[in-house]
Design an enzyme around this catalytic site. Sequence first.
Site, mmCIF file in Angstrom:
data_model
loop_
_atom_site.group_PDB
_atom_site.id
_atom_site.type_symbol
_atom_site.label_atom_id
_atom_site.label_comp_id
_atom_site.label_asym_id
_atom_site.label_seq_id
_atom_site.Cartn_x
_atom_site.Cartn_y
_atom_site.Cartn_z
ATOM 1 N N CYS A 75 28.368 39.825 39.933
ATOM 2 C CA CYS A 75 29.507 40.752 39.825
ATOM 3 C C CYS A 75 29.983 41.099 41.236
ATOM 4 O O CYS A 75 29.291 41.846 41.948
ATOM 5 C CB CYS A 75 29.085 42.010 39.080
ATOM 6 S SG CYS A 75 30.431 43.206 38.883
ATOM 7 N N HIS A 167 33.805 30.743 35.150
ATOM 8 C CA HIS A 167 35.221 31.127 35.234
ATOM 9 C C HIS A 167 36.106 29.957 34.833
ATOM 10 O O HIS A 167 35.869 28.822 35.271
ATOM 11 C CB HIS A 167 35.578 31.576 36.655
ATOM 12 C CG HIS A 167 34.847 32.810 37.093
ATOM 13 N ND1 HIS A 167 35.309 34.081 36.833
ATOM 14 C CD2 HIS A 167 33.646 32.958 37.704
ATOM 15 C CE1 HIS A 167 34.434 34.961 37.293
ATOM 16 N NE2 HIS A 167 33.407 34.305 37.816
HETATM 17 N N1 LIG Z 1 32.083 39.771 33.059
HETATM 18 C C1 LIG Z 1 31.284 39.046 34.078
HETATM 19 C C2 LIG Z 1 30.414 40.033 34.891
HETATM 20 C C3 LIG Z 1 31.252 40.990 35.744
HETATM 21 C C4 LIG Z 1 32.016 40.263 36.834
HETATM 22 C C5 LIG Z 1 33.138 41.057 37.515
HETATM 23 N N2 LIG Z 1 33.327 42.421 37.136
HETATM 24 C C6 LIG Z 1 33.134 40.877 39.033
HETATM 25 O O1 LIG Z 1 33.547 41.807 39.762
HETATM 26 O O2 LIG Z 1 32.764 39.765 39.479
HETATM 27 C C7 LIG Z 1 30.405 38.007 33.376
HETATM 28 O O3 LIG Z 1 29.949 38.248 32.242
HETATM 29 O O4 LIG Z 1 30.176 36.959 33.983
#
Ligand SMILES: N[C@H](CCC[C@H](N)C(=O)O)C(=O)O
Length: 287
Positions: A75, A167
């Site tokens: 994150c 992603h």
């Molecule tokens: N939803 C993401 C985690 C949070 C990533 C995001 N909030 C950041 O700032 O990189 C996942 O499940 O891979």
Amino acid sequence: MKIPFTKMHGLGNSYIFINVFDYAIKEEYLHDLAIAVADKDFGIGSDGLILIHPTDIADVGMRIFNNDGSEGKNCGNGLRCVAKFAYENNLVKKKQFTIETKAGNVVAEVHGDRTLINEVTVNMGKPHLLRETIPMEGAKGETVIAEPFTIGTEHLAVTTVSMGNPHAVFFVDEINEAPLTTLGPLIEKDARFPEGVNVEFIEKVNDKEIHFRVWERGSGVTQACGTGACASVVASVLNEKLAKGQEITVHLAGGDLYITWDEEDIVWMRGKAETTIEGIFYWEQNN
Ligand SMILES: N[C@H](CCC[C@H](N)C(=O)O)C(=O)O
């Protein structure tokens, strides 16, 4: 339970932080606690929960849980907030230190002083590009760049990048018309992504700026996504829309991040981290 917490955000991507150096939480509570703290009506309101924890393989550790209770592996916005919290609260002594994530260790550097850290730079490491590292279904050993991707009746082109978390990046001509809430949830859960996927829509502004919107795995639309911004700059270079070695301004809904994918393949992220609330969360876990 009376749980001490700090609410922080990176460009409006907010999390409830619990310092488990001081306050241990049972593993079996974490899924439900993440959902509880994130709830804006019955809880505090956030995009999820982040634990700041002791570790013997880095200076400090971070675990991130989305607002659906699922655990993420990395994150970017959370890392900047953890770095700010760790330095301001004397969990670390130096201004440059390592943070453990489920995707491996990163190196953070805080800017400011013990009373206020307002900006943090993170060496996010190298992106993972091979299809099986995203992971995405299909032939192994390939990098997915502008691959035809049909979802519903829409025929798109997908570029996939992992920053330790998956992603799927799509380019649009007008960011305000990105099908964020219509296609975002469908792509997030599409079977071609066996672990789900974070979904980014990008509009190139010029050779040093992009517009960015995100539908996050496990959290839906958020104001910002740090790993997503990193993935989007990498995807833009792979699609020859941007150049390596340039600091790119990524305009997210909640503000700007500064991302560089350098000639040694390292992705650098620089941006703000802010504290908004310190308090006690009263919670009766159901289990
Ligand atoms: N939803 C993401 C985690 C949070 C990533 C995001 N909030 C950041 O700032 O990189 C996942 O499940 O891979």
